[in-house]
Design a protein around this motif. Structure first.
Motif, PDB file in Angstrom:
ATOM      1  N   ASP A 356       0.831  -1.204   0.000  1.00  0.00           N
ATOM      2  CA  ASP A 356       0.000   0.000   0.000  1.00  0.00           C
ATOM      3  C   ASP A 356       0.864   1.253   0.000  1.00  0.00           C
ATOM      4  O   ASP A 356       0.602   2.217  -0.732  1.00  0.00           O
ATOM      5  N   GLN A 357       1.893   1.231   0.839  1.00  0.00           N
ATOM      6  CA  GLN A 357       2.791   2.386   0.918  1.00  0.00           C
ATOM      7  C   GLN A 357       3.500   2.613  -0.416  1.00  0.00           C
ATOM      8  O   GLN A 357       3.692   3.754  -0.846  1.00  0.00           O
ATOM      9  N   LEU A 358       3.882   1.522  -1.079  1.00  0.00           N
ATOM     10  CA  LEU A 358       4.542   1.634  -2.378  1.00  0.00           C
ATOM     11  C   LEU A 358       3.595   2.249  -3.410  1.00  0.00           C
ATOM     12  O   LEU A 358       3.980   3.150  -4.168  1.00  0.00           O
ATOM     13  N   ILE A 359       2.353   1.769  -3.431  1.00  0.00           N
ATOM     14  CA  ILE A 359       1.379   2.297  -4.395  1.00  0.00           C
ATOM     15  C   ILE A 359       1.071   3.760  -4.099  1.00  0.00           C
ATOM     16  O   ILE A 359       0.981   4.595  -5.017  1.00  0.00           O
ATOM     17  N   GLN A 360       0.916   4.088  -2.831  1.00  0.00           N
ATOM     18  CA  GLN A 360       0.652   5.477  -2.450  1.00  0.00           C
ATOM     19  C   GLN A 360       1.803   6.388  -2.873  1.00  0.00           C
ATOM     20  O   GLN A 360       1.584   7.520  -3.318  1.00  0.00           O
ATOM     21  N   ARG A 361       3.012   5.874  -2.755  1.00  0.00           N
ATOM     22  CA  ARG A 361       4.168   6.667  -3.175  1.00  0.00           C
ATOM     23  C   ARG A 361       4.163   6.847  -4.690  1.00  0.00           C
ATOM     24  O   ARG A 361       4.490   7.933  -5.197  1.00  0.00           O
ATOM     25  N   CYS A 362       3.784   5.820  -5.428  1.00  0.00           N
ATOM     26  CA  CYS A 362       3.688   5.941  -6.891  1.00  0.00           C
ATOM     27  C   CYS A 362       2.647   6.989  -7.284  1.00  0.00           C
ATOM     28  O   CYS A 362       2.841   7.749  -8.242  1.00  0.00           O
ATOM     29  N   ILE A 363       1.555   7.041  -6.548  1.00  0.00           N
ATOM     30  CA  ILE A 363       0.518   8.038  -6.818  1.00  0.00           C
ATOM     31  C   ILE A 363       1.048   9.441  -6.516  1.00  0.00           C
ATOM     32  O   ILE A 363       0.828  10.388  -7.286  1.00  0.00           O
ATOM     33  N   GLU A 364       1.758   9.586  -5.395  1.00  0.00           N
ATOM     34  CA  GLU A 364       2.346  10.882  -5.042  1.00  0.00           C
ATOM     35  C   GLU A 364       3.320  11.355  -6.120  1.00  0.00           C
ATOM     36  O   GLU A 364       3.304  12.527  -6.522  1.00  0.00           O
ATOM     37  N   LEU A 365       4.180  10.436  -6.576  1.00  0.00           N
ATOM     38  CA  LEU A 365       5.145  10.795  -7.616  1.00  0.00           C
ATOM     39  C   LEU A 365       4.428  11.187  -8.905  1.00  0.00           C
ATOM     40  O   LEU A 365       4.861  12.113  -9.607  1.00  0.00           O
ATOM     41  N   SER A 366       3.342  10.495  -9.210  1.00  0.00           N
ATOM     42  CA  SER A 366       2.585  10.809 -10.427  1.00  0.00           C
ATOM     43  C   SER A 366       1.963  12.194 -10.346  1.00  0.00           C
ATOM     44  O   SER A 366       1.968  12.958 -11.327  1.00  0.00           O
ATOM     45  N   ILE A 367       1.438  12.552  -9.174  1.00  0.00           N
ATOM     46  CA  ILE A 367       0.839  13.882  -8.993  1.00  0.00           C
ATOM     47  C   ILE A 367       1.906  14.966  -9.120  1.00  0.00           C
ATOM     48  O   ILE A 367       1.673  16.031  -9.718  1.00  0.00           O
ATOM     49  N   LYS A 368       3.103  14.685  -8.592  1.00  0.00           N
ATOM     50  CA  LYS A 368       4.194  15.657  -8.690  1.00  0.00           C
ATOM     51  C   LYS A 368       4.623  15.872 -10.134  1.00  0.00           C
ATOM     52  O   LYS A 368       5.131  16.946 -10.484  1.00  0.00           O
ATOM     53  N   GLU A 369       4.442  14.857 -10.974  1.00  0.00           N
ATOM     54  CA  GLU A 369       4.808  14.987 -12.384  1.00  0.00           C
ATOM     55  C   GLU A 369       3.785  15.798 -13.180  1.00  0.00           C
ATOM     56  O   GLU A 369       4.062  16.228 -14.298  1.00  0.00           O
ATOM     57  N   MET A 370       2.616  15.992 -12.597  1.00  0.00           N
ATOM     58  CA  MET A 370       1.581  16.790 -13.256  1.00  0.00           C
ATOM     59  C   MET A 370       1.902  18.281 -13.108  1.00  0.00           C
ATOM     60  O   MET A 370       2.611  18.687 -12.191  1.00  0.00           O
ATOM     61  N   SER A 371       1.368  19.071 -13.998  1.00  0.00           N
ATOM     62  CA  SER A 371       1.650  20.519 -13.958  1.00  0.00           C
ATOM     63  C   SER A 371       0.964  21.208 -12.794  1.00  0.00           C
ATOM     64  O   SER A 371       1.417  22.260 -12.325  1.00  0.00           O
TER      65      SER A 371
END
Length: 654
Positions: A356-371
């Protein structure tokens, strides 16, 4: 009787031969051959079934093989009949068997064995003395028959033995978790920093600064544990807030901390820390008073589990470049827990917490890549094994996304913002899929991912989908809904999540036909009925069981349907069992037994697939039954029978 023993004889010869044999009837569990019996011939099973086993007075008897009709009992002693190592003067023809009682001056030797034979059911068996075999020994067909029987049985015994040895060694050396308890590794109370609730922050800090063995203090009130303060608390609750160090320590302590009994096992302290994100556990005695303190450092020094454990914060801060390395660290954690024989439900709880923590981190990184940040609230959900908290090896991605739409919030004066949100979450979903792939999650072959428009949408769009699924319950939509109704909220807004669950609950008010159609699918896929003891299904009848297809899927679907029927739309399988018990649908005993049964099934499933992964084999859910001991076979049989009771209970409503 037409059998290999008599088929080449005349009627008269066959009759005379059979007169020397004798038919015996045995009731269920009657002993056919005792370990102490002298074996003077073979038994041919005519009807029923028998088992060869090692008798034990301390534990359950160990069954070695099953003897079915037209098979022989007593082959292990056939070599005494075929003995040829006697002096040539007494055995002029080496091809003719010579019996011990034919040796002049030699006492008859009784050949005892470690195994016994008993009837599984009412059994009829023909006793064939060795003297009868001697009369027809020159018949080639008889020799071929006996050779086939012996070689077939020898193959089965060696194959089963090799598989069991392989299974026992694949995991490598294991430590018995019952040996190491918390009291063996904790810091005793006399070595623990203690303080009263009225002590000042400064005085407690000074106590901690004088020792390098711990980073926490236990706060007591009349010998009762009231709280705990760590060095982390001094930084975050005192220094960063500019708090006066003369205030009482109780103003910054964590009240009523999680504790653990000193008699608890190592793995219990280990998993308690991981699941709760803590590194210090006050240890209590039988009177619930302070007995000591155990820290993550203590656990690491005691077992040296994995590098992953030494930095549990890694998942929260991992960069995109580091994502590919995380998988092996997580697998090292899994290896440790399986080797330490941690109960499987606890192992799965820990592993899925980390995933869960890994997936949540992937989501956080994805949001940071957004403008920009998300323009509106959203929720990200897992499906499949991850949603059920049964994932142990990284599988295919299986997820969907829900976000607010027009009418869900006051943020949309017109439809323009809605188009912005649609484009935003489309791009975000693709980034999440990419980052999860970097972390080791393969793309779903069936495209059940948020990047697919049918697995992404507003609350209103999801409401329409649910209505379509329940109203037009085709087989394709039933399969989609089976996956959907195992979902679990992994990231996003809690309020939106609650709104979504209400939409699902509302849709079920009109879904009686839908639930009926789901139940009929399960009626077509019944869990195997093991009417007879599972051991009797081995050898040539049934050597394998597909745990996923034949047991786990029917279990998940039956539980899911039963839960939906009673308004339970959310939760892992274990949580749904508890909710059904709370609603008085399942009795307390059945609730406990069902959880124990699924724990047994999952234990076999996880360890079997893990061993395949370790050996570089193709991952399957097929369990080879010959690798199991008798106790394990019986345990598996009882577990499957109980899960079938759940399926039958669900089907009884329809």
């Amino acid at each position: 009787m037409k059998h290999i023993l008599t088929k080449n004889l005349t009627q008269t010869e066959a009759t005379n031969l059979l007169k020397q044999c004798k038919t015996f009837h045995y009731n269920q569990d009657d002993i056919i051959l005792h370990a102490t019996d002298n074996r003077e011939g073979l038994f041919l099973v005519l009807s029923g079934m028998a088992e060869v086993y090692i008798p034990s007075q301390k534990s359950q008897d160990e069954v070695l093989e099953i003897i079915k009709p037209n098979e022989l009992v007593g082959l292990s002693n056939l070599h005494h009949f075929l003995i040829t190592n006697f002096p040539q003067t007494q055995q002029p023809d080496p091809t003719t068997p010579l019996y011990p009682d034919q040796l002049l001056g030699q006492p008859v030797q009784h050949n005892q064995t470690l195994v016994e034979v008993r009837a599984i059911y009412d059994t009829e068996a023909l006793f064939i003395p060795y003297t009868v075999l001697k009369e027809i020994w020159s018949e080639p067909a008889l020799r071929d028959y006996l050779l086939d029987q012996v070689s077939s049985r020898l193959h089965d015994v060696y194959h089963s033995l090799a598989e069991q040895i392989n299974m026992s060694t694949t995991m490598g050396p294991t430590a018995d978790p019952t040996i190491l308890r918390v009291q063996d590794i904790m810091q005793p109370s006399q070595a623990t920093i203690q303080a009263k609730t009225t002590d000042t922050i400064q005085s407690v800090a000074e106590k901690l600064s004088k020792t390098s063995t711990t980073t926490a203090a236990i706060i007591l009130n009349n010998e009762t544990i009231q709280g705990i303060v760590t060095m982390h608390d001094f930084v975050n609750r005192v220094i960063t807030r500019g708090k006066s160090t003369q205030e009482p320590i109780e103003t910054i302590m964590t009240e009523n901390p999680i504790t653990i009994p000193r008699t608890a096992y190592y793995y219990e302290a280990f998993t308690t820390m991981l699941l709760n994100g803590i590194k210090h556990l006050p240890v209590t005695n039988e009177n619930n008073l302070l007995a000591g303190l155990v820290t993550m450092t203590d656990l690491l020094q005691a077992k040296q589990p994995t590098a992953m454990l030494q930095n549990t914060e890694t998942l929260k801060t991992v960069t995109k470049e580091e994502l590919p390395q995380i998988k092996q660290q997580l697998y090292a954690m899994l290896t440790t827990m399986l080797q330490q024989q941690v109960p499987i439900l606890t192992t799965l709880e820990v592993m899925n917490t980390l995933y869960d923590q890994l997936i949540q981190r992937c989501i956080e990184l994805s949001i940071k890549e957004m403008s920009t940040d998300p323009p509106i609230k959203f929720c990200f959900y897992l499906m499949g094994s991850g949603a059920r908290k049964e994932q142990f090896l990284l599988t295919d991605q299986d997820h969907f996304l829900v976000y607010e739409g027009v009418g869900d919030t006051h943020d949309y004066p017109d439809g323009h913002s809605g188009h912005i949100a649609t484009r935003y979450f489309e791009e975000l979903s693709h980034k999440i899929v990419t980052n999860l792939e970097l972390a080791g999650y393969k793309r779903c072959k069936g495209d059940m991912m948020a990047s697919n428009p049918i697995w992404r949408g507003t609350l209103g769009e999801w409401e329409s989908r649910l209505h379509e699924w329940t109203l037009n319950a085709t087989n394709d939509r039933l399969l989609l809904s089976q996956n959907f109704f195992s979902h679990r909220h992994i990231a996003g807004d809690d309020r939106l999540h609650q709104q979504f669950q209400q939409k699902i609950l509302d849709s079920l008010d009109r879904a009686k036909i839908f639930l009926y159609r789901l139940s009929q699918l399960e009626r077509e896929n019944p869990i195997p009925t093991l009417e007879q003891p599972i051991r009797s299904m081995f050898r040539r009848n049934k050597k394998q069981l597909d745990l996923k297809k034949e047991v786990l899927f029917p279990y998940h679907h039956s539980l899911q349907i039963l839960a939906l029927m009673h308004g339970i739309t959310y939760g892992t399988p274990i949580e749904k069992i508890d909710q059904l018990h709370d609603k008085k649908i399942l009795s307390e005993n059945f609730q406990k037994d069902l959880k124990a049964s699924i724990s047994t099934i999952l234990n076999y499933y996880v360890r079997n697939r893990y061993n395949q992964h370790q050996n570089g084999e193709e991952l399957t859910s097929t369990l080879t039954l010959t690798t199991l001991t008798t106790r394990e076979k019986e345990e598996l049989m009882l577990s499957i029978r109980l899960i079938k009771e759940l399926q039958n209970h669900m089907l009884s409503y329809y």
